[in-house]
Structures are given as C-alpha cells and as structure tokens.
Design a protein around this motif. Structure first.
Motif, PDB file in Angstrom:
ATOM      1  N   ALA A 107       0.818  -1.212   0.000  1.00  0.00           N
ATOM      2  CA  ALA A 107       0.000   0.000   0.000  1.00  0.00           C
ATOM      3  C   ALA A 107       0.847   1.255   0.000  1.00  0.00           C
ATOM      4  N   ASP A 108       1.829   1.328   0.890  1.00  0.00           N
ATOM      5  CA  ASP A 108       2.697   2.494   1.016  1.00  0.00           C
ATOM      6  C   ASP A 108       4.112   1.971   1.252  1.00  0.00           C
ATOM      7  N   GLU A 109       4.929   1.997   0.206  1.00  0.00           N
ATOM      8  CA  GLU A 109       6.235   1.335   0.280  1.00  0.00           C
ATOM      9  C   GLU A 109       7.141   1.958   1.336  1.00  0.00           C
ATOM     10  N   ILE A 166      13.846   6.041  -3.248  1.00  0.00           N
ATOM     11  CA  ILE A 166      12.514   6.621  -3.402  1.00  0.00           C
ATOM     12  C   ILE A 166      12.604   8.130  -3.208  1.00  0.00           C
ATOM     13  N   SER A 167      12.141   8.866  -4.161  1.00  0.00           N
ATOM     14  CA  SER A 167      12.186  10.325  -4.062  1.00  0.00           C
ATOM     15  C   SER A 167      11.256  10.788  -2.946  1.00  0.00           C
ATOM     16  N   GLU A 168      11.786  11.611  -2.057  1.00  0.00           N
ATOM     17  CA  GLU A 168      10.962  12.202  -1.012  1.00  0.00           C
ATOM     18  C   GLU A 168      10.116  13.309  -1.635  1.00  0.00           C
ATOM     19  N   VAL A 169       8.822  13.165  -1.507  1.00  0.00           N
ATOM     20  CA  VAL A 169       7.923  14.157  -2.059  1.00  0.00           C
ATOM     21  C   VAL A 169       7.705  15.234  -0.996  1.00  0.00           C
ATOM     22  N   THR A 170       8.373  16.365  -1.144  1.00  0.00           N
ATOM     23  CA  THR A 170       8.329  17.400  -0.118  1.00  0.00           C
ATOM     24  C   THR A 170       7.655  18.674  -0.608  1.00  0.00           C
ATOM     25  N   GLN A 171       7.364  18.781  -1.889  1.00  0.00           N
ATOM     26  CA  GLN A 171       6.745  19.977  -2.426  1.00  0.00           C
ATOM     27  C   GLN A 171       5.496  19.598  -3.195  1.00  0.00           C
ATOM     28  N   ALA A 212       6.999   8.083  -7.364  1.00  0.00           N
ATOM     29  CA  ALA A 212       7.653   7.953  -6.070  1.00  0.00           C
ATOM     30  C   ALA A 212       8.605   6.766  -6.045  1.00  0.00           C
ATOM     31  N   ASN A 213       8.313   5.713  -6.836  1.00  0.00           N
ATOM     32  CA  ASN A 213       9.243   4.592  -6.962  1.00  0.00           C
ATOM     33  C   ASN A 213       9.017   3.904  -8.300  1.00  0.00           C
ATOM     34  N   GLU A 214       9.988   3.133  -8.721  1.00  0.00           N
ATOM     35  CA  GLU A 214       9.947   2.514 -10.048  1.00  0.00           C
ATOM     36  C   GLU A 214       8.833   1.487 -10.184  1.00  0.00           C
ATOM     37  N   THR A 250       3.735  14.157  -9.311  1.00  0.00           N
ATOM     38  CA  THR A 250       4.457  13.015  -8.756  1.00  0.00           C
ATOM     39  C   THR A 250       3.424  12.002  -8.291  1.00  0.00           C
ATOM     40  N   ILE A 251       3.408  10.837  -8.936  1.00  0.00           N
ATOM     41  CA  ILE A 251       2.462   9.776  -8.573  1.00  0.00           C
ATOM     42  C   ILE A 251       3.028   9.045  -7.363  1.00  0.00           C
ATOM     43  N   SER A 252       2.351   9.154  -6.238  1.00  0.00           N
ATOM     44  CA  SER A 252       2.844   8.545  -5.000  1.00  0.00           C
ATOM     45  C   SER A 252       2.227   7.193  -4.713  1.00  0.00           C
TER      46      SER A 252
END
Length: 264
Positions: A107-109, A166-171, A212-214, A250-252
């Motif tokens: 659900a949330d890696e 995993i890219s941190e989505v901060t913005q 957010a991840n591959e 950014t698709i999370s």
C-alpha cells in the motif's frame, strides 16, 4: 478468550539484551504493517477499524502473541483477513527484501520499509539471535518467517537502500484518488524525461510526471500492452511554477487500473 488459531506470534531468540524501545517499536511495526496490509483490501476510510491487539507475552525468549481486532461495523467482517493471510504477506515481504521472491502488493512502500526495519531491528547486531514470525494453531507454532542476525542485517540494508532510491515528495499539493491518463510514456523504467500525463480535475493540459518509486511506473507503463487504453486511479502531488501553472505531477500511489473502451 482469544482463539489460539487466530494468533500471530512474534518471537526474538536473543543472545544479548534487547532494548525496550527496539522491542516496543518492533511490536508497533507488526501492528502498523497489519493496517498497511488491510488497506490493500478495504477502503482508505475503513483501515483504522482494523487493529492488532496484544494477547499474551511469554518468558524465555521475547515472545508476543498478537490478535487481529475489528473496531467496526458488521459489514466490515467480510473484509477481515486472518492472521494466516497476514503471515503469508509478511513472508512475501521478507522474501522480496532478501532477493528470494517478487515484490508483493504494497500500500505504502515507504511505511512498509520502515516497518520491516523496525521488525528485524531487535535481532540485528546480536550474533546468534533469531527472529521468528508465524501463527499459533492448536498450540503449535507454525513459522512463516525465520531470520538469522545476518539475514536481519540484510533486510535492514535493503530497506535503507530502497528508501534512499525513493524520491521524497516534499513539495506540491497532495491529491487523493484522482484519475490519471497518459499523454506520452517513456517505456524505459528509469527514464528521467519523456513521461507526461493528464489529471483533468487538477489541470486542463498534459503535465510532466514522475513516480515515487519505479514499481509504480512499471505497473502503469510496462506491465500493460497499451497504457493509453487505461486510466489510473492514483494519489498524486501537483507542483506549480509561474502564475500557479501546474508543471509536475508526482504519482505517490497507484490505487486501481481502469480499462477504457478504445472506440469511445
């Protein structure tokens, strides 16, 4: 009195003392990951109804028996998964982290990676220690996951490396359960450019997209013959530039894939 067939056992066979915070965080992680597991099967607003409660703690090693608990309405009973389902899910998770199996549905890696790190942490740096997770049935402990100290270190190393990737989505502003359509898709998994799509409820034009991840990119672009014949229900972040124009999604999280009629 809980039915012993409905218990999940988390056991640490330690050599060195286990710190209180490491053990407590491990139990909390087992419980939290159960909620992550249930979120794959129920609506987001129903997840909080599914919890794990402590049933007993035994001496000898560190042995905790944990039972699922539903704090909801009777209709949710049909969605309740038993501890056997959860133990199978945990087995798949740890097999993936040890390169012995494919990545299961998650659900949330980021949450899951943090949870499994905490679950194994009491075993790490304790030479000769062992962690076991399984179910109790008729007084018998049926082990699904058994990790040595070196394997536990491997799990933590995998989780750390994966989190770093995993890219941190901060913005950007978060949007939940919005429909995404491809406008242009780069079929290379790790492509940095060439991915564009539309989310009509956010902006009326195609926007550059990243993931957010591959794994999310793989499911949305590579695991289907024609991604343009599908719509995707996703959670996303939208970033803006000059004059508030949306310039990046950014698709999370991928929630669902919706087949579309190509003739429509």
């Amino acid at each position: 009195m809980e039915n012993k067939a409905d218990l999940l056992r988390y056991e640490i066979k330690n050599v060195k003392p286990v710190t209180a915070d490491a053990y407590a965080n491990a139990i909390l992680a087992v419980a939290d990951e159960f909620e992550q597991f249930m979120s794959l099967h129920v609506a987001k607003n129903e997840v909080s109804a599914f919890r794990m409660n402590m049933a007993s703690v035994s001496t000898g090693s560190f042995i905790a028996d944990i039972a699922p608990y539903l704090a909801g309405t009777p209709p949710l009973l049909d969605a309740m998964k038993n501890v056997g389902d959860y133990a199978t899910y945990l087995k798949a998770l740890f097999s993936w982290t040890l390169a012995k199996g494919e990545r299961p549905a998650i659900a949330d890696e980021k949450k899951t990676l943090k949870n499994i790190s905490n679950i194994v942490k009491p075993t790490v740096h304790d030479n000769g220690a062992q962690m076991n997770i399984g179910t109790i049935s008729g007084g018998t402990f049926n082990i699904n996951v058994s990790l040595s100290e070196s394997q536990a270190r491997g799990v933590m190393g995998f989780a750390k490396a994966r989190l770093d990737e995993i890219s941190e989505v901060t913005q950007g502003e978060p949007y939940e359960a919005v429909v995404f359509y491809w406008d242009q898709a780069n079929r290379k998994l790790n492509a940095k450019t060439g991915d564009r799509g539309r989310i009509d409820t956010i902006a009326d034009h195609p926007v550059n997209v990243r993931f957010a991840n591959e794994s999310i990119k793989k499911q949305m672009a590579l695991d289907t013959e024609n991604p343009f014949n599908q719509a995707y229900l996703v959670d996303a972040y939208a970033q803006t530039a000059h004059a508030g124009r949306v310039v990046l999604y950014t698709i999370s999280r991928l929630i669902d894939v919706i087949e579309m009629d190509p003739a429509a």
